[in-house]
Design an enzyme around this catalytic site. Structure first.
Site, PDB file in Angstrom:
ATOM      1  N   GLY C 148       0.984  -0.861  -0.113  1.00 19.82           N
ATOM      2  CA  GLY C 148      -0.407  -0.106  -0.301  1.00 19.82           C
ATOM      3  C   GLY C 148       1.142   1.169  -0.104  1.00 19.82           C
ATOM      4  N   CYS C 149       0.579   2.263  -0.409  1.00 23.33           N
ATOM      5  CA  CYS C 149       0.890   3.873  -0.788  1.00 23.33           C
ATOM      6  C   CYS C 149       0.969   4.503   0.884  1.00 23.33           C
ATOM      7  CB  CYS C 149       0.003   5.072  -1.254  1.00 23.33           C
ATOM      8  SG  CYS C 149      -1.545   4.521  -0.786  1.00 23.33           S
ATOM      9  N   TYR C 150       0.295   3.829   1.852  1.00 24.06           N
ATOM     10  CA  TYR C 150       1.006   4.558   3.408  1.00 24.06           C
ATOM     11  C   TYR C 150       1.693   3.517   4.026  1.00 24.06           C
ATOM     12  CZ  TYR C 150      -2.943   7.656   3.077  1.00 24.06           C
ATOM     13  OH  TYR C 150      -4.315   8.750   3.192  1.00 24.06           O
ATOM     14  N   THR C 152       4.339   2.115   2.528  1.00 20.78           N
ATOM     15  CA  THR C 152       5.474   2.198   1.768  1.00 20.78           C
ATOM     16  C   THR C 152       6.240   3.392   2.860  1.00 20.78           C
ATOM     17  OG1 THR C 152       4.672   1.605  -0.407  1.00 20.78           O
ATOM     18  CG2 THR C 152       6.785   3.165  -0.620  1.00 20.78           C
TER      19      THR C 152
END
Lengths: 345, 345, 345, 345
Positions: C148-150, C152
């Site tokens: 997921g972006c968060y 990362t």
């Protein structure tokens, strides 16, 4: 206090009516409707609208609404207003309708652009609510058809020149740019943040529904049939409208002449500001207001005039103008509750 | 590898050259200048430009620059380019100048709009770098005058119709809307975030410096003198340009006819996309690319044509087009290094 | 050329895969799916994606898809990926799944946060696709669960300090700010331009689904169970993520020490840039890239460390990282096709 | 009518004072200063401010200013206010200073963060103008030091918990996000549209000048010395501030407990709205108002509290609060002239 009701209070124009009316000393909002949010409080749905903690949304079908106010705003989609407005008029209420349902005088034109009209007999009673043009008629009517945002800019910009027969009526180009709130609050792909942000595009090129409305009013003013080329665009801003209008001049005039003409035409009008050339209007200076700022430039080399108009599409383009109309209908000074500076920046 | 130098590498067009060239397989950037940042590394000033960690900015006055590259981009303000370009040509370098200094063929017009010209003798050598019109000339020249962003949209949109004598050349209206990066990187009140954000305005109405450039090129194409009414606007977006052009038709044609005409005119051109009506261009689909998207609509009621063009003002409007010119000058396929999709969203 | 397929090609992460892959010299996209747009061409739906004029979208249910590519990206919602991934693995395809379906090792945690898991037996095969941590495992697997972006940002920022036991693992605060594209392309009120523009808010405070993913990975790195306080926010930008992380230091170190620690930890990693204090990351310098920029500051007075991470949520936060994983799985240099500067401005 | 003067009327906080005061029934702006624009009319510089057509800007050095008003706002940079405020007090005027010059009680701290103080003897007279904390003191003073925007959010959010000794005072993290108008109207690279738009970054990490101001006030409330970790960020919006505050709880409380505590603490305060969890504040609902919206969430797993505050940085963060202070100093209801809904959208 005059009691005011709003049909469709939770859309952007409904909320903007509430925002402006919170400053108004002579009226009180007593009833507000919402299909989707009936039973909820305005101030819970929209924190910050604490002036309205006393208001609970009711269904537009509720029987008692009509008796709860003396004047109504119908901030409803076209084709919906026409169901409600006749009932309000029957009960001797004053009505300002923000939809397109009563703007067009010729039913066949309405039906060609919008669909079947179910309250044809009401149309002749409606006054087109552009106070700078129709103030006297607005004073006497019970039904105002509040103008569209695009027509407001186009008519205000062109009226002085059409009245004086200064422009070739076959040459009018209206290039209009609107903020996204004009598309309403319902989520759509075109109003998705990532699709509208950092973008710009034209839409409904030469076929936007405001075209017949613009042409009707310009024709009245010119005294002859006017056909325009009207192209609306979407800009990445929440509010605001900037319209640039072009026409061929039939007489040689200077920018200074043109400026004076507009200035004099709107001399007594509170909400019209004409900028001294080479100043031009800016959206940011009308944001949150009921003002229309106008600028002008003559391109002498090409014998063309360029007229620019900036408004807040939710202000002078919708709800601000609706309240200006209300004030006139109620014999109040037209600027009552509307004397507020822009939100800048 | 062909060695490329950039004068003025830290402005928006200079950086955009670097961004595009980082994808280019046939050239290598070997020298970059900056008055303000000489001695610093590009990749330190602009983190993320790590492809250029080997590049340190040098002062434009440094003696050795000219020998360090075979081809130069001058991404400098007008009046500054004219000091440097003659020296580069003397040393047999190829030059693509992004300023206005060599775009106007008539020195007196240049001097009326921009000030004294100090390299008049060079002007006749310069080819106007719009490859879709002048590809053959670009192939043979050592000096390309890279077009302005507004002229690029106006000329590409109008050329097919002027060639066919379909429009009244006295009726042309160019309503252009540009992102803020067109105003450059130096801080000014008009480019302050809070002044440009949520705003829209016209500027330099009918007196913008790109007017004579547009008129020169349209006149060449039409074979007669063309005068236009050109109004640029600023929109609250970093990049992108949307130009809406209006003209009176001298023959009755349909939207479909108009579409086919443009489509055929640009049939072999990689960077021109003509949208099937009623589709219209959008800035967001050209952002970061060298493409120009065109759309068209005939308003038959008023016998007017509306042509719409969208580009990235830093791409096809400046640095992308400069690289397209470079490719042509170097006998490479024009799309080398420029085949990238838009940054969407 | 290795043949690549994309399930869910018309969402923002699907399109971003296409954008990045258009630069890739070793793979070719051969099949793309879309439920909504099956039968249409990518380049018609998204003008400017002309590199893909050969691609027509097919329904994800089409029988032949699997045979048309060697490696697949599944850019699908969670709970949908788990239906397709097992079939792809059965046919010996390599898969990079961008959903959350295979990120969590503990099925009961998955089911508590996302709902029933219908492909539990696959979970142990999946490698968490953060190449800076798991490169060796990614090399050997056929299934990468793309982070997921968060997570990362949080994991990359905290890993160096957790490895060295420098922070109190009970004190970790993750304050993350994301652009709107993270919410996907389906229109919703929260992603309406007028509701997101000029706004900022927190959402899913302490209960966002990325919390267990962050905690799983931080616990692996720390060797003990880590619990975090994670608050995501929405900012009025299309792309980008800026995460500010706070923790109590268990040892006194200086900002310089902290900088060196991160710098050394990521010394060989192409996509990590550590900024020299007091420089801080900015979204605008990673926009459109696969980079993660890190900054650090020790607040000695309070014995706290502040670590900042900026990524493009669609780049290193999703599709860029997915391609980095693909490169590693294919034994290509991890930066293949991903060496592009940011779109600045 | 009480006569009001504004030093520094053409900056963003000066203009915002004018905007709010245009609604005020008990005071009239009689004199406004500007170094840069002396001699010009406010309504010419800022079209739309027509309520002020009677006002011409004067130089701040003009001799007669002081006699022209009874109460002054000094909307000046720090270090400049201290030259003017003493003269105003000498002439028995009431003063609300929007700079930082009189906020810090400890001169040595002021001088460490801002530079030499030239009016030290005035400092003890100044009351810190946060009415929700110091209303009684404000009533009696002639000099209010109007709080900074960041401190306003931090103090209002933390006060209820510090008073009750519920949080570990060594654990406070303040992660604040501000719109660009907080940086003032002077053009700088960081406020250039193209540099701030679509960007997000932290700045002055742990060393912002509002840190000692926050710590002074939190220490007063807690009764012991408080040190905080404060990180301000810039978001791509013109107005608004969203602050997320984290602290370790020394007692186990629920979100519901925390909500009730804040709700009761601010029970009688007009401008504080506490949202019922899980609702959270949003900038868009306080834009253009003097309100502060608060939200809260306890992360029970980590024994941390998250408190969120949203204000308009020019409203409750500066000029709105200044007028609230004026009202209290003048024995008017604090909400006089400030009861306006947000500009939504």
């Amino acid at each position: 206090m005059i009691r005011v009701g709003i049909f469709g209070a939770t859309g952007y124009t409904g909320l903007e009516l509430l925002r402006f009316l919170s400053n108004h000393s002579k009226v009180k909002v007593t009833v507000v409707t919402s299909k989707q949010f009936a039973g909820k409080k305005i101030s819970d749905l929209f924190p910050g609208f604490k002036n309205y903690e006393y208001l609970t949304l009711v269904s537009p079908d509720s029987e008692t609404i009509i008796s709860e106010a003396d004047l109504f705003f119908t901030a409803l989609p076209h084709q919906v207003s026409m169901d409600i407005v006749p009932k309000l008029l029957e009960e001797k209420k004053k009505v300002i309708d923000l939809s397109a349902d009563f703007r067009l005088k010729d039913v066949s034109i309405y039906e060609a652009w919008y669909g079947e009209h179910k309250a044809k007999e009401i149309i002749p009673k409606a006054v087109y609510g552009l106070p700078e043009i129709y103030e006297n008629e607005i004073k006497k009517t019970d039904l105002v058809a509040n103008p569209g945002c695009y027509p407001t800019t186009a008519i205000l910009a062109l009226a002085p020149f059409l009245k004086e027969n200064l422009i070739d009526i076959d040459s009018i180009i209206i290039d209009a740019k609107s903020g996204v709130s004009g598309a309403g609050r319902s989520p759509k792909l075109t109003t998705h943040f990532c699709e509208a942000n950092e973008d710009m595009k034209a839409y409904n090129v030469c076929i936007h529904r405001h075209t017949p409305e613009i042409e009707q009013e310009l024709s009245f003013i010119a005294g002859r049939e006017v056909k325009v080329t009207f192209v609306p665009h979407l800009i990445p801003a929440s509010r605001g409208m900037f319209t640039t209008i072009y026409a061929h001049l039939v007489e040689s005039i200077t920018t200074e002449d043109a400026y004076k003409l507009i200035k004099n035409f709107y001399l007594e009008r509170y909400f019209i500001k004409v900028l001294v050339p080479p100043n031009v209007p800016q959206i940011i200076y009308v944001r949150g207001t009921n003002e229309c700022h106008l600028g002008v430039k003559v391109n002498e080399r090409a014998k063309k005039i360029v007229i620019m108009a900036a408004i807040d599409n939710l202000g002078k383009g919708a709800s601000g103008q609706a309240i200006q109309n209300m004030n006139i209908m109620l014999n109040l000074p037209e600027e009552t509750g509307l004397k507020i500076p822009p939100l800048f920046p």
